[in-house]
Scaffold this active site. Sequence first.
Site, mmCIF file in Angstrom:
data_model
loop_
_atom_site.group_PDB
_atom_site.id
_atom_site.type_symbol
_atom_site.label_atom_id
_atom_site.label_comp_id
_atom_site.label_asym_id
_atom_site.label_seq_id
_atom_site.Cartn_x
_atom_site.Cartn_y
_atom_site.Cartn_z
ATOM 1 N N ASP A 123 0.854 -1.181 0.000
ATOM 2 C CA ASP A 123 0.000 0.000 0.000
ATOM 3 C C ASP A 123 0.896 1.238 0.000
ATOM 4 O O ASP A 123 2.115 1.133 0.188
ATOM 5 C CB ASP A 123 -0.903 -0.026 1.231
ATOM 6 C CG ASP A 123 -2.135 0.855 1.053
ATOM 7 O OD1 ASP A 123 -2.202 1.582 0.044
ATOM 8 O OD2 ASP A 123 -3.012 0.818 1.926
ATOM 9 N N ASP A 149 -4.029 -2.539 5.764
ATOM 10 C CA ASP A 149 -4.345 -2.007 7.089
ATOM 11 C C ASP A 149 -5.841 -1.896 7.349
ATOM 12 O O ASP A 149 -6.259 -1.703 8.485
ATOM 13 C CB ASP A 149 -3.699 -0.629 7.289
ATOM 14 C CG ASP A 149 -4.142 0.380 6.235
ATOM 15 O OD1 ASP A 149 -4.981 0.023 5.382
ATOM 16 O OD2 ASP A 149 -3.660 1.526 6.253
ATOM 17 N N ASP A 204 -8.954 -5.291 3.558
ATOM 18 C CA ASP A 204 -7.705 -5.914 3.155
ATOM 19 C C ASP A 204 -7.600 -7.349 3.660
ATOM 20 O O ASP A 204 -6.714 -8.095 3.230
ATOM 21 C CB ASP A 204 -6.505 -5.111 3.683
ATOM 22 C CG ASP A 204 -6.357 -3.775 2.980
ATOM 23 O OD1 ASP A 204 -6.668 -3.719 1.781
ATOM 24 O OD2 ASP A 204 -5.958 -2.798 3.628
#
Length: 864
Positions: free
Chosen positions: A298, A589, A593
Site C-alpha cells: 500500500d 491495514d 484488506d
Amino acid sequence: MTTVAGGLSTADAARQLSTDGPNLLPLMNTVPRWRQVSAQFTHFFALMLWVAAALAFLAGMAQLGTAVVVVVVINGTFSYVQEERAAQAASKLRAMLPAQVLVKRDGRAVKVEAADIVRGDVVLLTAGDRIPGDVEFTVAESCTVDESMLSGESEPVAKNRGDGGYGGTFVVNGNAEALVTATGPRTRLASIASLTATTQPPQSPLNKELRRVVRLISAVALSFGGVFFAVSLLTGLSWRDAFLFAIGVAVALIPEGLLPTVTLSLAMGAQRMARRNALVRHLQAVETLGSTTFICTDKTGTLTQNRMSAVETWTPDGIVRLNGEGYSPTGEITGSALAVQQARRLARAARAASRGRIVRRQEHWVADGDPMEAALDALAHRLSNGAAIEDVPVDFRWSFDPVRKRESVAAGAELMVKGAPESVLPLCVAATDAEACQRALEDMAVRGLRVLAVAERTLPDHPAGGGRHYSSEAVFYEDQLTLLGLVGLHDPPRESVPGALRAARTAGVKVAMVTGDHPSTAAAIAAEIGLLGPEKWVVEGRDLPDDDHMLGALLDRDGVVVSRVSPEQKLRVARALQLRGHVLAMTGDGVNDGPALQEADIGVAMGASGTDVAREAADLVLLDDDFATIMAAVEQGRATYANIRRFLTYHLTDNVAELTPFVVWALSGGSFPLALGVLQILFLDIGTDLLPALALGSERAGKHVLQRPPERRHLMDSALMIRVFAVLGPVEAVCEMTAFTLTLWLAGWRPGAAIPGWEVLAAASGAAFTTVVLAQLANAFACRSESVPPWRLGWGTNRMLLWAVVVELAALVAFLTIPPVAAMLGQAPPTTIGLLAAVLSMPAVLAADYLYKQFRPQHAAESA
C-alpha cells in the site's frame, strides 16, 4: 447503574467487573499438558528409541539401554521446552497489540482495554473495530458487520437499532453504539471456541521438507542397521548380539536433534524480527519471508509517513497555499482574500464531514483519529487565524465506505460531503469552471498530492412533513451538490523507503504499489521514492483484465503501480501473482484488506495504524508501519533458511564420520577393530554436537544476504550433499580412521592380526573419538558459510558458537578422563601420536572446506 445513553459510571463498571470477571475468552487447552509432554516421547523416532532401550535392557546391556533412555528424555524435554517457548513468545507478541475499545463511562467517551469491558457498557464502534462482546445495537448508522467467523456467510450483515451483535466480529462499514450484553466466557464466540480450537493450521513447506529429510535419513539408518545385522551374523555373532548391534547402529544415526534445532532457529529469527518492529504471528512465516519474490505494498503509511498535511486548496475564487509544521493549527497562508474566505467555507464543510481531530500531546500536535481527517481539522484552524472553531452539530452521518468513496453529514438544513473527486464531482451541478477544476485536480495529483473534493447543498424537508428524518435506510440527498472546491494533502515519503526499494531489487524481489489513490498521485509518489519502473506502468483497477492469467502477466514486473483498486481487485491481484509462481507478501491495514492478506503467502498488517481485521488476517505485523521493516524481515527470513542448511550440513558430516568405522568393520568381515561403539556415537550426538548445532542456528544474516535472488532450492540439494558426502564427511572419516589405525600400528598391531588388548584398543578408540570431536569443532566454523572461509567472517563474531566450543572441549575432556564414563564408552585418553593426529584433523577440515569454496559451482554460492 446509569442510563444506557450515558453509559456506566466508573464505580458501576468496577463492581460489574468484579462480578463477571475480565472480558477474556477462557484458555482452551485443547490438548492437556500431560498429552503435550507425552507427545514428545511417543513420536516415530522416540518410539524406535524406546524399543532399542528395551532390547538393550533385555539383553543385559544396561549401559546402552540407559544411554538410549537419556537420549529420549533429553530430546523430548528440549522439544517441549522449545514449543512452550514459541507459544509464550507468540503470547507476548499478541500482548504487544492490546485491543482497546471506545466506551461511554461517566457520560463521556473514553478508551479502555477490551478485557475491562463489562455488561451494561455502551461501546462506540466504527469501521474496522472488533466488537468486544455480545451486544445489542442502540444506534446504527449505515452499519454492517462481518460475522463470517461465526456464520460462514461472506456478506456483511446490516445492523439496525435493536439488532444483536457478537463478540469477535468486525464492523465493516458505518458507526454504531451498542449495549454490551455478555462478555468473556458467556459470549457466543466462547461457546464455539472449543469446536475450532482443535483445528490445526496446514504444515508449512519448510516443515514438510524437514520431515522428508528426517525420514530419509532414518530410512538410510535403518537400512544400514539391516546390513550390519546380516554382516554380524556372518562374522559369527549370535542372533541376539547381532540384532542388538544393528539396532544400536541405526538409532545412533537418526537425527533426533534436528527438529528441535529448527524450532529454536525459527524462534530466534522471530525474536530478532520483533526487535526490528516486525511481529511474527506464525512461527513458520519466518522462513517463508526469506522466500518472498513479490511484494504488493500500500502507499499511505507504508511508503509514506501517514502524516497528512493540507497544503493547498482550490475554489472557483482562487488557490490558497498553506505552509505549516505537521498538524500544527498555525502556519503561513498565501492567497487572495476572496480565495481564503471561500477556503474557510470549504474547510468548515470538510471538517464537519470528518471525525479526526488534532490534539496537543507533550508540546506536539498529533492526529487523534484518521490522519487525513486530522489534516482537514488543522486546515480549518490555520484558515481561522487562531479563532476558536465550533463543531457543527451533526444530525446524521453517512460514513465513508469503499464503494461510495465519500462521507456525508446532515447538519440542520445543510448536507456537507467530502470524498474522492471521481465520486463527488459527478454529483455536482454543472458549472462554467469545470475545466478549471479538472486542471487543478490534475495539477495537484501530478505533484503527488492526495486530492479530496468538498461539496454541499440545502436539504429539503421530509416529504411527510415535520422536518427532516434520517436513518440508515434513508434516501441519500447526494445530488445537485454545489462544489466548494478541492483540497490537496501531502503525505511525505518515509526516508527509509528508497533504500529499502533498492535492497528489494538487489535481492530479486519485485515490488508493486497497490493503492486506492488517484493514478497521478500514486505515480508521483512512486516516482519520488524510486518505485516506478522504467516502463512507468500505471494501471487503474477498472482497467484490469478479467482473466487471472492475463492479469498476472500484466502485473508480473517490477515497479508497477495499480491505482483506484477495490478490495476485490486486490484479492485478484494476489491470486494472479501466485498463479505465476510468486511467493507473495501483501500489505494492508483496512477491514477490506483481510481477504487479500489471508490469500497472500505472507500477509503484512500495519500495527500502528491498521485495523484489528487486518492484524488478525496477517502473518506479520509491522509495529512502525514502515516498508523498510518488511525488507528487514525478508533479510532475517533468508538468514534463518541459511542457518537451517548450516546445521544440517554440520549434522550430516558428523553422520559420515560416525558411520565409517562400521562400514570398515563390515567390509573387513569383522577383522578390522571397530573404531567407535554405539555409546560413543550417542555421546557424540548429544554430548558434543548439540550446542554447536544450536549456535549455527543463531547465526546472524550475512552482509550479502539480500544481494542474491530468493531461495528456490531444497534443503538437501546437490550442493549440500556434495559438500557433505564428497568433501567434509570423507575428510573427517579419513582423519578419524588415521588416528585410530596409527595408534594401533604404533602399538604393534597389524591388519589380519588378533584384536589388540583393551588398553590399546581403548586408547585408539579415544583417538578416533577425539578426532571426530575436534574435526566437528572445525566443521562448525566452516559451516557458518557456504562460500566464505571462517577467518574472513571473524572467529569471534558468533559468540554463542565460541561458548559451544568451550563446552564441547570440556565435555571431551570429561568423557576421556573420568574413569567410569570412559570405561562405559570403552575408550581412554589417546596417546601423544593419536592426539596429534586428532588435532591435525582441524586444519585438514578447514583446508578441504576452503578448497571446496574456491572451486564450488557459482550457483551454489551463499551469502554470509
